[in-house]
Design a protein around this motif. Structure first.
Motif, short mmCIF file in Angstrom:
data_model
loop_
_atom_site.label_atom_id
_atom_site.label_comp_id
_atom_site.label_asym_id
_atom_site.label_seq_id
_atom_site.Cartn_x
_atom_site.Cartn_y
_atom_site.Cartn_z
N LEU A 1 0.83 -1.21 0.00
CA LEU A 1 0.00 0.00 0.00
C LEU A 1 0.87 1.26 0.00
O LEU A 1 0.57 2.24 -0.68
N HIS B 1 -13.76 0.28 5.49
CA HIS B 1 -13.29 -0.90 6.22
C HIS B 1 -14.08 -1.15 7.50
O HIS B 1 -13.82 -2.12 8.19
N ILE B 2 -14.99 -0.24 7.85
CA ILE B 2 -15.64 -0.37 9.17
C ILE B 2 -17.17 -0.37 9.00
O ILE B 2 -17.70 0.17 8.04
N HIS C 1 0.68 2.09 7.12
CA HIS C 1 2.14 2.21 6.98
C HIS C 1 2.70 3.45 7.67
O HIS C 1 3.86 3.47 8.05
C1 LIG Z 1 -6.28 0.46 3.87
S1 LIG Z 1 -5.31 0.73 5.31
C2 LIG Z 1 -5.10 2.51 5.21
C3 LIG Z 1 -3.74 2.96 5.65
C4 LIG Z 1 -3.45 4.44 5.42
N1 LIG Z 1 -4.35 5.26 6.20
C5 LIG Z 1 -3.55 4.79 3.93
O1 LIG Z 1 -4.37 5.65 3.60
O2 LIG Z 1 -2.85 4.22 3.12
C6 LIG Z 1 -6.49 0.55 6.58
C7 LIG Z 1 -5.88 0.65 7.97
O3 LIG Z 1 -6.96 0.83 8.90
C8 LIG Z 1 -6.76 0.00 10.01
N2 LIG Z 1 -8.10 -0.28 10.59
C9 LIG Z 1 -9.07 -1.07 10.09
N3 LIG Z 1 -10.13 -1.07 10.91
C10 LIG Z 1 -9.82 -0.27 11.96
C11 LIG Z 1 -10.52 0.12 13.14
N4 LIG Z 1 -11.73 -0.33 13.42
N5 LIG Z 1 -9.90 0.97 13.99
C12 LIG Z 1 -8.63 1.43 13.73
N6 LIG Z 1 -7.94 1.08 12.64
C13 LIG Z 1 -8.52 0.26 11.75
C14 LIG Z 1 -6.06 -1.22 9.46
O4 LIG Z 1 -5.35 -1.93 10.44
C15 LIG Z 1 -5.13 -0.61 8.41
O5 LIG Z 1 -3.90 -0.26 8.96
#
Ligand SMILES: C[S@@+](CC[C@H](N)C(=O)[O-])C[C@H]1O[C@@H](n2cnc3c(N)ncnc32)[C@H](O)[C@@H]1O
Length: 318
Positions: free
Chosen positions: A122, A233-234, A161
């Motif tokens: 990523l 993602h949530i 990252h």
């Molecule tokens: C797609 S990555 C995005 C990383 C970075 N913000 C970017 O834009 O490239 C999603 C990140 O969100 C974190 N994540 C997913 N669900 C989460 C939650 N409920 N609370 C906190 N972090 C979360 C994951 O562990 C991962 O590191």
């Protein structure tokens, strides 16, 4: 008609000024897949001035972490393409809003995914995917310029990252950053990324945290926030946005990105169009200051992939 470019000649002409980027781009053209090579030609042809300095910066960061950017990029991209092909056939994302725990077990808590290719892959998409390159440019032009207090305090939620935190801490030497992520692998990767790339330990504090829960932060306490690629993602994105709006001070700004009609290993909230995103932002007490809509078809007119990435800079409506 797009102008022809001579890739070996371009790489040679950049080797002195951008040695890490030139060597990696050369390797990329030898080892990558056709789809990515075409997208890269687009970046070199249309984004050259922006591409080379950013590529040198990110690939040097990756080198300082002992990474293998081409391997991680290919694994990350192939995983994405498999998921997207399935979505284009079925209309469904891999997960739904009831299955966050499955995504956590299979992705965020899984070192074979996170440490093997997800985090590094990523990170380097910001160089090798033109859609993420443009997103990064929007971040610099519209969000970094909105941070007006040099001595600010802010937070990133779901930092992955840690590249955005690095950019902010590098540009503003008096800024302090908090970071929360649900994955212990994101936590250790981002910590290493910051420390190995010259950010002093006393300028940031990264912790495990879950944005599905209310944030343990005071109202109006943050000057800036980053919430990039987490909404999809949530299961409760509107509540998380409302919490971020609460924590921002009235003049603060938040950088938000998400993806529309775009599946991945860990996507579970399906946005169908831009209106669904902007309606959610306003119902979460956020006012859009600037935005960009980036359909994949901007980069490849023949693609049938309906992915649209979008990014926003917002301020709270209080
Ligand atoms: C797609 S990555 C995005 C990383 C970075 N913000 C970017 O834009 O490239 C999603 C990140 O969100 C974190 N994540 C997913 N669900 C989460 C939650 N409920 N609370 C906190 N972090 C979360 C994951 O562990 C991962 O590191």
């Amino acid at each position: 008609m797009s102008k022809e470019i001579n890739i070996p000649e371009i790489i040679e002409s950049k080797r002195d000024q951008y040695p890490v980027a030139a060597a990696t781009v050369e390797r990329f053209f030898n080892e990558s897949i056709v789809l990515l090579r075409k997208q890269m030609e687009f970046s070199l042809r249309e984004r050259g001035d922006y591409f080379w300095p950013l590529a040198e910066k990110i690939l040097t960061i990756d080198q300082n972490l002992g990474g293998d950017p081409i391997k991680a990029l290919l694994e990350y991209t192939l995983a994405f393409l498999r998921e997207q092909a399935s979505f284009m056939k079925t209309g469904n994302y891999r997960y739904d809003t009831d299955s966050f725990n499955d995504a956590f077990a299979e992705v965020y808590d899984n070192p074979d995914v996170m440490e093997n290719f997800y985090l590094e892959g990523l990170l380097v998409t910001h160089v090798f995917w033109p859609i993420h390159l443009d997103m990064h440019r929007f971040f610099e032009d519209h969000f970094l310029s909105a941070i007006t207090t040099e001595k600010s305090i802010g937070a990133e939620f779901g930092f992955g990252h840690g590249l955005y935190l690095y950019e902010i801490l590098k540009k503003f030497p008096d800024t302090y950053a908090l970071g929360f992520d649900i994955s212990k692998y994101s936590l250790s990767y981002a910590q290493r990324l910051l420390e190995k790339n010259g950010i002093a330990k006393d300028r940031f504090s990264l912790d495990l945290g879950d944005v599905r829960q209310p944030l343990a932060l005071e109202s109006n306490s943050l000057d800036w926030c980053v919430f990039a690629e987490v909404l999809e993602h949530i299961p409760n994105p509107k509540e998380a946005l409302t919490e971020i709006s609460r924590c921002l001070n009235p003049n603060g700004h938040v950088f938000i990105t998400t993806a529309i009609n775009s599946n991945a290993l860990d996507h579970l909230w399906h946005f169908n169009n831009m209106d669904e995103v902007t309606d959610m932002l306003s119902s979460a007490n956020l006012q859009i200051v600037s935005s960009v809509e980036l359909p994949l078809s901007n980069y490849d007119s023949k693609t049938k992939d309906p992915t649209i990435d979008c990014a926003f800079v917002c301020t709270p409506t209080k």
